[in-house]
Design an enzyme around this catalytic site. Structure first.
Site, mmCIF file in Angstrom:
data_model
loop_
_atom_site.group_PDB
_atom_site.id
_atom_site.type_symbol
_atom_site.label_atom_id
_atom_site.label_comp_id
_atom_site.label_asym_id
_atom_site.label_seq_id
_atom_site.Cartn_x
_atom_site.Cartn_y
_atom_site.Cartn_z
ATOM 1 N N SER A 172 0.846 -1.191 0.000
ATOM 2 C CA SER A 172 0.000 0.000 0.000
ATOM 3 C C SER A 172 0.880 1.239 0.000
ATOM 4 O O SER A 172 2.022 1.212 0.480
ATOM 5 C CB SER A 172 -0.890 0.013 1.249
ATOM 6 O OG SER A 172 -1.534 1.264 1.414
ATOM 7 N N TYR A 205 -2.642 -1.008 10.081
ATOM 8 C CA TYR A 205 -2.492 -1.153 8.634
ATOM 9 C C TYR A 205 -1.135 -0.652 8.141
ATOM 10 O O TYR A 205 -0.448 -1.338 7.376
ATOM 11 C CB TYR A 205 -3.615 -0.397 7.939
ATOM 12 C CG TYR A 205 -3.732 -0.660 6.459
ATOM 13 C CD1 TYR A 205 -4.257 -1.856 5.983
ATOM 14 C CD2 TYR A 205 -3.310 0.287 5.527
ATOM 15 C CE1 TYR A 205 -4.370 -2.102 4.626
ATOM 16 C CE2 TYR A 205 -3.425 0.049 4.172
ATOM 17 C CZ TYR A 205 -3.952 -1.148 3.719
ATOM 18 O OH TYR A 205 -4.051 -1.386 2.372
#
Length: 263
Positions: free
Chosen positions: A153, A166
């Site tokens: 990401s 995350y």
């Protein structure tokens, strides 16, 4: 130096390669499954939901794509071993791994339960590690090299409030790819890279695509490309990383994020 025409003609050819795609029923995993299949690859799609996997595999086969599915939780060792075994039984080898499975639940650290943080780490990091471990073992045994593509990401290198799970997980994915590149690439000819998306359209993010919303307008200020992502935007990079065109690339964290890191 002379460049051979056949070398150039086949640079992006992935026909006949066998790929395992985790998180295959998600938006990105589904797009890559179709992209790989339509490019002539054989695909083993995997995830936790058998009904969704069955439907996806049926849709792929309608396009004359050679496909099988295997149900399993990517964070459970026995399930990962089963998926790898099923792939070997179905196709005889594994040439490409794409780890598109993942999970997030943004919360402030003081409100987030340890069990929820651990769920993020298990889904994003442990699941990726397990698939790398068992697919990597098969690739090494085959002795033909391989391509491993870990879905990370843009948040792996940019913190955000509420993202201590995350961001930490995706930062770990980037370093996992770099570590595996050091471990595998020279000795076994297995290339390991990540692609690092920003927001792209999915069931969870559809609400962000309203052009009249302030969330959409603010996000676009950070994207030089001028739009949010679509699942199809990741097919090209994933085909590139599965092909011989990327043979000299390993340990790379590849920004496929509309310029988000640049702004």
């Amino acid at each position: 130096m002379t460049v051979d025409k056949n070398f150039v003609d086949t640079l992006f050819d992935v026909k006949g390669k066998v790929a395992i795609i985790t998180g295959a029923t998600g938006a990105l995993g589904t797009a890559v499954s179709f992209g790989y299949g339509l490019a002539g690859m054989k695909v083993m799609v995997t995830g936790r939901n058998e009904d969704k996997l069955k439907v996806l595999c049926q849709e792929l086969k309608k396009e004359d794509i050679e496909c099988e599915y295997s149900v399993g939780d990517p964070a459970t060792e026995e399930d990962v071993q089963k998926v790898v075994q099923n792939t070997m039984e179905s196709f005889g080898e594994i040439n490409v791994l794409v780890t598109a499975a993942g999970y997030n639940n943004p919360q402030p650290i003081i409100k987030q339960e340890l069990t929820e943080w651990q769920k993020i780490m298990n889904s994003d990091v442990q699941g990726t590690w397990l698939f790398c471990k068992y697919v990597g073992a098969e690739m090494i045994k085959q002795g033909k090299g391989g391509k491993v593509i870990l879905i990370s990401s843009a948040r792996s290198k940019m913190g955000m409030a509420g993202y201590t799970g995350y961001c930490t997980a995706k930062g770990g994915i980037d370093l996992m790819a770099q570590s595996l590149a050091c471990e595998w690439s020279a000795e076994y000819k297995i290339n390991v890279n990540t692609i690092n998306p920003t927001v792209f359209r999915s069931d969870l993010t559809e609400w962000m695509f309203d052009p009249d919303s302030e969330v959409y307008k603010n996000f676009l200020k950070r994207l030089p490309i001028g739009r949010l992502g679509e699942p199809e935007d990741f097919i090209g990079p994933c085909i590139f990383l599965a092909s011989s065109a990327s043979d000299f690339m390993t340990g790379a964290n590849i920004a496929v994020e509309g310029g988000y890191w640049a702004n």
